[in-house]
Design a protein around this motif. Structure first.
Motif, short mmCIF file in Angstrom:
data_model
loop_
_atom_site.label_atom_id
_atom_site.label_comp_id
_atom_site.label_asym_id
_atom_site.label_seq_id
_atom_site.Cartn_x
_atom_site.Cartn_y
_atom_site.Cartn_z
N ALA A 1 -29.01 53.80 -16.68
CA ALA A 1 -29.61 54.91 -16.11
C ALA A 1 -31.27 54.46 -16.07
CB ALA A 1 -29.56 56.27 -17.17
N LEU A 2 -31.58 54.02 -16.99
CA LEU A 2 -32.99 53.21 -16.80
C LEU A 2 -33.15 52.30 -15.64
CD1 LEU A 2 -34.18 52.60 -20.64
CD2 LEU A 2 -34.62 54.50 -19.31
N MET B 1 -36.49 59.20 -26.41
CA MET B 1 -35.79 59.74 -27.17
C MET B 1 -34.40 59.28 -27.49
SD MET B 1 -37.67 61.94 -28.94
CE MET B 1 -39.29 61.57 -28.88
N VAL B 2 -33.88 58.82 -26.21
CA VAL B 2 -32.44 58.36 -26.65
C VAL B 2 -32.32 57.19 -27.20
CG1 VAL B 2 -30.46 57.28 -25.29
CG2 VAL B 2 -31.35 59.65 -24.53
N PRO C 1 -37.20 61.24 -21.89
CA PRO C 1 -35.76 61.15 -22.27
C PRO C 1 -35.33 59.61 -22.77
CG PRO C 1 -36.14 62.18 -20.24
CD PRO C 1 -37.54 61.83 -20.68
N GLY C 2 -35.73 58.67 -21.94
CA GLY C 2 -35.70 57.11 -22.46
C GLY C 2 -36.11 56.95 -23.79
N ALA D 1 -24.85 52.64 -21.37
CA ALA D 1 -24.89 53.81 -20.32
C ALA D 1 -26.36 54.08 -19.91
CB ALA D 1 -24.15 54.89 -20.61
N ALA D 2 -27.13 54.43 -21.19
CA ALA D 2 -28.45 54.69 -21.14
C ALA D 2 -29.43 53.67 -20.55
CB ALA D 2 -29.04 55.06 -22.26
N GLN E 1 -27.03 62.60 -22.55
CA GLN E 1 -26.94 61.71 -24.09
C GLN E 1 -27.75 62.77 -24.96
OE1 GLN E 1 -27.22 58.02 -25.32
NE2 GLN E 1 -26.03 57.04 -23.48
N LEU E 2 -29.07 63.26 -24.26
CA LEU E 2 -30.03 63.95 -25.22
C LEU E 2 -29.57 65.23 -25.71
CD1 LEU E 2 -33.59 63.90 -23.78
CD2 LEU E 2 -32.83 63.13 -26.08
N ARG F 1 -26.41 65.92 -26.14
CA ARG F 1 -25.42 65.61 -27.13
C ARG F 1 -26.10 65.42 -28.52
NH1 ARG F 1 -22.34 60.82 -26.03
NH2 ARG F 1 -23.59 59.60 -27.75
N ILE F 2 -26.95 64.50 -28.55
CA ILE F 2 -27.82 64.14 -29.60
C ILE F 2 -28.44 65.41 -30.53
CG2 ILE F 2 -30.00 63.26 -30.62
CD1 ILE F 2 -29.57 60.97 -28.42
N MET G 1 -31.19 59.58 -14.87
CA MET G 1 -32.04 60.51 -15.62
C MET G 1 -30.80 61.39 -16.14
SD MET G 1 -34.77 61.67 -17.01
CE MET G 1 -36.12 61.19 -15.89
N PRO H 1 -35.82 62.43 -32.55
CA PRO H 1 -35.04 63.31 -32.34
C PRO H 1 -33.97 63.76 -33.52
CG PRO H 1 -34.40 61.33 -31.22
CD PRO H 1 -35.86 61.12 -31.57
N LEU I 1 -41.92 58.06 -20.46
CA LEU I 1 -40.52 58.63 -19.94
C LEU I 1 -39.88 59.16 -21.24
CD1 LEU I 1 -38.44 58.77 -17.59
CD2 LEU I 1 -37.63 56.56 -18.58
N ASP J 1 -22.94 53.44 -25.57
CA ASP J 1 -23.98 54.64 -25.44
C ASP J 1 -25.47 54.09 -24.82
OD1 ASP J 1 -22.34 56.95 -26.00
OD2 ASP J 1 -23.20 57.25 -27.98
N MET J 2 -25.53 52.77 -25.76
CA MET J 2 -26.96 52.20 -25.03
C MET J 2 -26.59 51.72 -23.66
SD MET J 2 -29.10 50.49 -28.34
CE MET J 2 -27.51 49.45 -29.06
N VAL K 1 -27.75 60.83 -16.89
CA VAL K 1 -27.04 60.43 -18.04
C VAL K 1 -27.92 60.61 -19.29
CG1 VAL K 1 -26.23 58.09 -19.14
CG2 VAL K 1 -25.93 58.75 -16.48
N LEU K 2 -29.06 60.06 -19.22
CA LEU K 2 -30.13 60.26 -20.35
C LEU K 2 -30.28 61.67 -20.82
CD1 LEU K 2 -33.10 58.10 -19.26
CD2 LEU K 2 -31.31 57.24 -20.73
N LEU K 3 -30.12 62.81 -19.79
CA LEU K 3 -30.33 63.90 -20.43
C LEU K 3 -28.90 64.51 -21.16
CD1 LEU K 3 -32.54 65.47 -17.47
CD2 LEU K 3 -33.23 65.02 -19.57
N ASP L 1 -33.95 54.43 -12.80
CA ASP L 1 -35.03 55.64 -12.57
C ASP L 1 -36.26 54.86 -12.05
OD1 ASP L 1 -35.86 57.85 -14.93
OD2 ASP L 1 -37.64 56.76 -14.05
#
Lengths: 473, 150
Positions: free
Chosen positions: A301-302, A241-242, A238-239, A297-298, B7-8, B10-11, B1, B49, A236, A294-295, B3-5, A305
């Motif tokens: 989201a996880l 990388m965030v 996106p997870g 919120a991420a 954030q990405l 923005r990063i 997903m 990243p 996964l 931010d963590m 939210v993650l995208l 998923d």
């Protein structure tokens, strides 16, 4: 002081009852290792909780042998194997005695025989496909199903404990710290605590607060890393990388506060030199709060998923009783419902009123281990928010008694309870033994992955996210 | 997903990584020959990243058979020497060796001499030296780009 270390000489005839019976009496064995006794002959030492304090039990190895306790205390299985390899002590009754540190070429010497229709072996490592430390796994499988795993670590054994012997404590500290980059603070604090206890000193409030700041900062970047690693384990991106970026943000904050991304050199024996001004502390506090939002919120989201939930729920289950039997520590233990956390009773650090947090459903699967990191992250950030409310000032230690020869330090690292036992002689380190949380938990990785399919092993492994270097030393 | 995208995204904009001018690429194979895991963390961060080694054409490959560069971390332990030599032997020519971090360069605190086979230089021909304990991702990226220019 609540953390006095009592020294107990145990004759070989009573060794099994003394160590093996600890559990019945409300105690818990923590680490076991060999050392040269005062007369030069080898002896075996075991650090244990007795129910009312810490005990260092010492048993002479008459004719080089000591009764084994590995059958009654499986958590000490690896400890005995290591002590035999490194110090030549024979553990009577430990059979078959497979080498742990030594790497014999003959497979039969170190692997478990697994036979049956269609059983085959898959050998992996020591070099892995990603950027991972070195270690070798031998999977015994039928088809893709894992029946048993033999783990061969110590590829990065650098003999650090031996190298630290004979050095003054402040010279030995960087050698011990070198055991592991990602647990540098926890290992250093455990060593400093052990030396200070052995010399009858106790850290003052400023030192305790400073060390707690460092330990918690280390937990924040490690936990962020681990959640990202588990996302990577199921592909996964996106997870992964965030949370990789969250870790990077944490390490930049750490660099600003301590001058090093892993806080190398931030812990000292006999005090603390860490100085963070009120402005810098306020800046870090704000940056950590933003990172926490931010963590969070991420993480939410996880939780929603579906493809991730599908992979982590029910994967790599470590049952509660197995976690207890194997002496598992840290987030991995708490994910299996073992509510132990050294921070609940840490007189040498700064955790007033601390209570361990567990995932909502501590069923011991990958999902629970992942959630354990998430809930602890929030907790650590709250602790740091409190600790960084003002300046962090340099501290020292106060002399409380005349000390003894031995000292023990215990720290809850990002991976769990880490124990360091030190013996001093004429101002130098005579013996130092570091038993990290990774050391305690590796056998549980093999246990949790048993019955899983081979492609799930990387995920199960990452859900523990143990260091190899911490074990190999 | 979503939210993650977000954030990405923005990063990505916050990092504002410049596009590299130079073309070309190198496949890297990492071997931990006796590291403390610090260099591994920083190498991973370099391909993460915030630094994104891949934009320079630098990527980590799973097998030494596909690698142009062997990135070695740690002082080489006696137990890792054999595996390191096998990995090097498996690489196609032309090949390069990069020693990553002070231990690999032999200038860190190494441990008990009886457990250490030597610094990387004593085992393999080293083409690139990346100092630091551990070198930060920025330093790793800078040195590896040098290799790209050679």
């Amino acid at each position: 002081m609540t953390d006095a270390l009592s020294l107990t000489a145990v004759p070989p005839g009573l060794w099994r009852e003394t160590i093996g019976g600890l559990g019945r009496r409300g105690g818990l064995p923590l680490s076991l290792f060999a050392a040269a006794g005062p007369d030069g002959f080898p002896e075996v030492r075991c650090l244990a909780e007795t129910g009312d304090g810490l005990m260092l039990a010492v048993c002479p190895a008459l004719d080089g042998a000591v009764p084994s306790v590995a059958d009654v205390v499986p958590a000490l299985h690896w400890d005995e194997r290591e002590a035999r390899d490194l110090h030549g002590v024979v553990f009577t009754g430990h059979w078959p005695h497979r080498p742990l540190v030594h790497h014999p070429a003959d497979l039969a010497e170190w692997t478990t025989p697994v036979t049956g229709d269609d059983v085959h072996q898959v050998a992996v490592g020591p070099i892995h496909a990603g950027v991972i430390e070195s270690g070798h796994f031998r999977f015994h499988c039928v088809g893709e199903r894992i029946l048993h795993i033999d783990v061969r670590l110590f590829h990065t054994h650098r003999g650090l404990e031996h190298a630290a012997e004979g050095l003054a404590p402040d010279e030995a500290l960087p050698v011990v710290r070198r055991a592991c980059g990602a647990c540098a603070v926890a290992n250093s604090v455990a060593f400093a605590d052990a030396v200070e206890q052995a010399t009858g000193r106790f850290p003052d409030d400023a030192t305790r607060r400073a060390r707690t700041v460092l330990v918690e900062l280390e937990r924040v970047y490690n936990h962020a890393n681990d959640i990202g690693a588990m996302c990577a384990g199921v592909g996964l991106a996106p997870g992964a990388m965030v949370f990789a970026h969250a870790k990077e943000r944490a390490q930049r904050i750490i660099h600003d506060l301590t001058g090093h991304r892993f806080m190398f050199g931030a812990v000292a024996v006999g005090g603390s030199g860490l100085s963070i001004g009120a402005d810098a502390a306020a800046g870090a506090r704000g940056a950590l709060a933003a990172l926490g939002r931010d963590m969070a919120a991420a993480w939410r989201a996880l939780l929603f998923d579906a493809s991730l939930r599908d992979r982590v729920a029910g994967a790599g289950v470590l049952p509660h009783d197995e976690a207890l039997r194997l002496g598992v520590v840290g987030p991995a233990a708490r994910a299996s419902g073992v509510g132990r956390d050294l921070r609940e009773d840490a007189p040498r650090l700064w955790y007033p009123g601390f209570r361990a947090v567990l995932p909502a459903e501590p069923v011991g699967d990958v999902a629970a281990r992942m959630e354990a990191r998430a809930v602890e992250l929030a907790q650590s950030l709250a602790l740091l928010d409190d600790l960084l409310a003002g300046a962090v000032t340099p501290g020292s230690v106060t002399t409380v008694d005349s000390g003894g020869r031995h000292g023990a330090g215990r720290v809850e690292s990002a991976r769990g309870g880490t124990t360091c036992v030190v013996e001093l002689e004429a101002g130098t380190v005579r013996r130092v033994h570091l038993r990290t949380a990774s050391y305690a938990n590796w056998p549980a990785v093999a246990r949790a992955a048993t019955g899983a399919i081979l492609p799930d092993f990387p995920l199960v492994n990452k859900s523990f996210e143990l260091c190899y270097a911490c074990v190999d030393r | 997903m979503f939210v993650l995208l977000r954030q990405l995204q923005r990063i990505r904009s916050e990092c504002a990584l410049p596009r590299p001018a130079r073309r070309g690429s190198l496949q890297l194979r990492h071997v931990d020959a006796g590291s403390c895991n610090g260099c591994e963390h920083e190498l991973q961060a370099a391909s993460g990243p915030a630094y994104d080694l891949a934009r320079f054409g630098l990527s980590i490959t799973a097998s030494p058979r596909h690698a142009d560069v062997l990135l070695v971390t740690g002082a080489v332990t006696t137990r890792m020497r054999g595996a390191l030599e096998i990995a090097y032997a498996a690489m196609p020519e032309p090949r390069r060796v990069a020693a990553l971090g002070d231990c690999a360069l032999g200038c860190g605190l190494l441990g008990d001499p009886s457990q250490i086979a030597g610094r990387v230089e004593e085992i393999l021909p080293v083409d690139l030296r990346i100092p630091g304990c551990p070198p930060d991702p920025e330093t790793i990226a800078r040195h590896l780009r040098e290799l790209l220019a050679r």
